[in-house]
Design an enzyme around this catalytic site. Structure first.
Site, PDB file in Angstrom:
ATOM      1  N   CYS A 114      -0.778   2.140 -26.184  1.00 58.93           N
ATOM      2  CA  CYS A 114      -0.203   0.912 -25.999  1.00 58.93           C
ATOM      3  C   CYS A 114      -0.906   0.014 -24.670  1.00 58.93           C
ATOM      4  CB  CYS A 114       1.235   1.118 -25.110  1.00 58.93           C
ATOM      5  SG  CYS A 114       2.375   2.267 -26.051  1.00 58.93           S
ATOM      6  N   CYS A 172      15.354   0.657 -22.889  1.00 62.69           N
ATOM      7  CA  CYS A 172      13.962   0.723 -23.807  1.00 62.69           C
ATOM      8  C   CYS A 172      13.549  -0.495 -24.156  1.00 62.69           C
ATOM      9  CB  CYS A 172      14.265   1.446 -24.962  1.00 62.69           C
ATOM     10  SG  CYS A 172      14.808   3.171 -24.814  1.00 62.69           S
ATOM     11  N   SER A 173      11.995  -0.718 -24.168  1.00 65.31           N
ATOM     12  CA  SER A 173      11.626  -2.175 -24.911  1.00 65.31           C
ATOM     13  C   SER A 173      11.656  -2.079 -26.367  1.00 65.31           C
ATOM     14  CB  SER A 173      10.174  -2.120 -24.593  1.00 65.31           C
ATOM     15  OG  SER A 173       9.419  -0.800 -24.972  1.00 65.31           O
ATOM     16  N   LYS A 202      10.381  -5.593 -22.157  1.00 63.78           N
ATOM     17  CA  LYS A 202      11.849  -5.442 -22.166  1.00 63.78           C
ATOM     18  C   LYS A 202      12.373  -6.701 -23.052  1.00 63.78           C
ATOM     19  CE  LYS A 202      16.011  -3.537 -22.273  1.00 63.78           C
ATOM     20  NZ  LYS A 202      16.359  -4.536 -23.484  1.00 63.78           N
ATOM     21  N   HIS A 252       7.606  -5.579 -27.689  1.00 66.30           N
ATOM     22  CA  HIS A 252       6.491  -4.810 -27.191  1.00 66.30           C
ATOM     23  C   HIS A 252       5.661  -4.471 -28.725  1.00 66.30           C
ATOM     24  CE1 HIS A 252       3.833  -1.849 -25.484  1.00 66.30           C
ATOM     25  NE2 HIS A 252       4.652  -0.688 -25.511  1.00 66.30           N
TER      26      HIS A 252
END
Lengths: 130, 383
Positions: free
Chosen positions: B83, B204-205, B326, B330
């Protein structure tokens, strides 16, 4: 899971074979060529005891495909008395019994299955000491 | 050492972009960045992408994307650090200009996650495949264990975690590129279905498609373009052991702390001098631990600080004015570049309703996996 990738790790998955750095005494699991603590290159073999305690844990509700039929299942980070750390499923318990610091034992269990007629992949899982 | 400037930025909207392929998205963002720069050539490019191979079965993307941009022939490289791939692409572009090898470099990031692959599996390859993922632990699962340890050590609550999502959604509403421009309440986060306890879906994103690109050149050349730009005060990359269980303290992200210390030292700055920060909030707990590692608050004090509004737009140090991972979304490879774009916009004064007044210095913090890598950039606005 590809068979050679699985079989290469059997000494660790079945027997918890680790290595003790002769320079600084760090227990390295799985064994490596270079000690992550002192960069030493000589080790003596050492098996981890099958005991440990939970450092943290979670209950997984959304899993990758090989584990979809197992949800919900618990996973934790376990520290053995030698100071080695590993990640393992925590099984045979009610989730409400899980807590940081709880003592566990590492047992041999089926972890995954290679399709419908492929090999069964074994390794360690944790059960609570009672 | 040559000073490096960001002179052009470009983004696609983040979301489920069914009409666009990986190459379409990248080309759209890159063309926007080149147009924004006002420059008429690119000497070299870097593309951050975590796993085009697993997501859309396409590797060798550097020449593919250079060709789609009409630039076949230039040097191009694909950069991967899970990421943190996007941040690392910007860093490689920065280093290439510092070295004098090139004068104008494009750094982009792209990820196409919604084309039907097993996303949970693909992301889990950023963990230790044989000793973490083999046992069924997922990425939300790893961050859930960080959260559980943080709650145990410092008394952090689920409400405090939820407030990170509430704040970031409040910011993201004003970002036209964001995936979820919807308000969020603590109650909605707490009632969201469990992904990995104690993290619910709204901790969670999301899974996103998207691309982002920036054009970098020397500050000397940037000056001649006659418009506001941002210089890179420092660019840092730190690695750590990738397995979460190898960390001394499971409730920490040591790579972030080390990267921050290096960045402050190299730039001659303290955390108090930052006006705006983008952090890697892949999960609500990540933003809390990162605040502590960046030195914004003492260890264990991030939860109360977020509840008190310290990091909300208008607060002491706004964090994730873009909406963060978020709310903005992402697309993993694009994230690090998009964070730098938000900071560049803030420093140029073009962040619209998200603008932090008089922002002069900003930081973008991007990380890979459960903290196995971290890339930090500190930018300063110039006009």
């Amino acid at each position: 899971m590809i068979v050679p990738r699985y079989t290469r790790e059997i000494p660790q998955r079945f027997r918890l074979e680790a290595a003790e750095c002769t320079g600084c005494g760090k227990i390295v699991f799985p064994p490596r060529r270079i000690c992550p603590k002192c960069r030493g290159k000589t080790f003596s073999p050492r098996n981890l005891s099958r005991e440990g305690k939970i450092l943290s844990y979670t209950v997984i509700h959304v899993a990758a495909e090989p584990f979809e039929l197992q949800i919900p299942f618990a996973v934790g980070i376990i520290e053995t008395p030698e100071g080695a750390r590993l990640t393992a499923q925590i099984v045979d318990c009610d989730f409400s019994e899980l807590a940081i610091g709880t003592r566990v034992r590492l047992v041999m269990r089926k972890i995954q299955q290679e399709g419908h007629a492929g090999i069964l992949l074994y390794g360690y899982k944790a059960v609570l000491e009672r | 050492m040559k000073e490096v400037a960001i002179v052009g930025v470009g983004l696609t909207r983040f979301g489920e972009l069914w009409e666009q392929s990986l190459r379409d998205m990248f080309t759209e963002a890159a063309l926007a960045a080149i147009a924004d720069s006002g420059l008429d050539r690119i000497d070299s490019m870097y593309i951050g992408s975590m796993s085009p191979g697993l997501f859309v079965h396409q590797e060798h993307i550097a020449p593919l994307l250079a060709d789609n941009l009409g630039l076949a022939g230039i040097p191009a490289a694909h950069v991967e650090s899970a990421c943190a791939s996007g941040g690392l692409a910007v860093r490689q572009a920065f280093l290439e200009i510092v070295s004098g090898a090139s004068e104008i470099v494009l750094a982009g990031g792209v990820e196409k996650m919604n084309d039907g692959s097993d996303v949970t599996f693909a992301l889990s390859t950023a963990a230790d495949q044989e000793y973490e993922a083999f046992h069924g632990v997922t990425f939300p699962g790893l961050y859930a264990m960080i959260a559980r340890a943080h709650m145990h050590q410092y008394g952090t609550t689920r409400e405090q975690l939820a407030q990170v999502a509430v704040k970031n959604h409040a910011h993201g509403i004003n970002n036209p590129y964001a995936q979820f421009r919807i308000p969020m309440t603590i109650d909605t986060v707490l009632r969201s279905s469990m992904v990995a306890e104690p993290l619910g879906l709204m901790d969670c994103s999301p899974v996103s498609d998207g691309a982002a690109a920036v054009v970098l050149t020397t500050a000397e050349r940037a000056k001649k373009l006659g418009k506001p730009y941002a210089v890179i005060r420092t660019s840092v990359n730190v690695t750590d052991q990738i397995a979460l269980h190898d960390r001394d303290n499971v409730a920490s992200l040591p790579a972030v702390g080390k990267a921050a210390q290096q960045a402050y030292k190299q730039a001659g700055l303290t955390p108090e001098q930052l006006d705006v920060i983008e952090v890697h909030d892949c999960f609500t707990i990540a933003e809390l631990v990162v605040m502590e590692e960046l030195g914004l608050v003492e260890r264990g004090k991030s939860g109360p600080a977020v509840m008190a509004g310290m990091t909300t737009l208008g607060g002491k140090i706004p964090v994730n004015t873009s909406g963060g991972l978020k709310s903005k979304g992402h697309p993993v490879g694009a994230t690090g570049v998009a964070q730098i774009i938000e900071i560049a916009e803030q420093l140029r004064g073009t962040a619209g309703e998200r603008q932090v007044k008089n922002a002069r210095i900003g930081m973008a913090q991007n990380m890979g996996g459960s903290g196995g890598s971290c890339v930090i950039h500190i930018l300063e606005g110039r006009s």
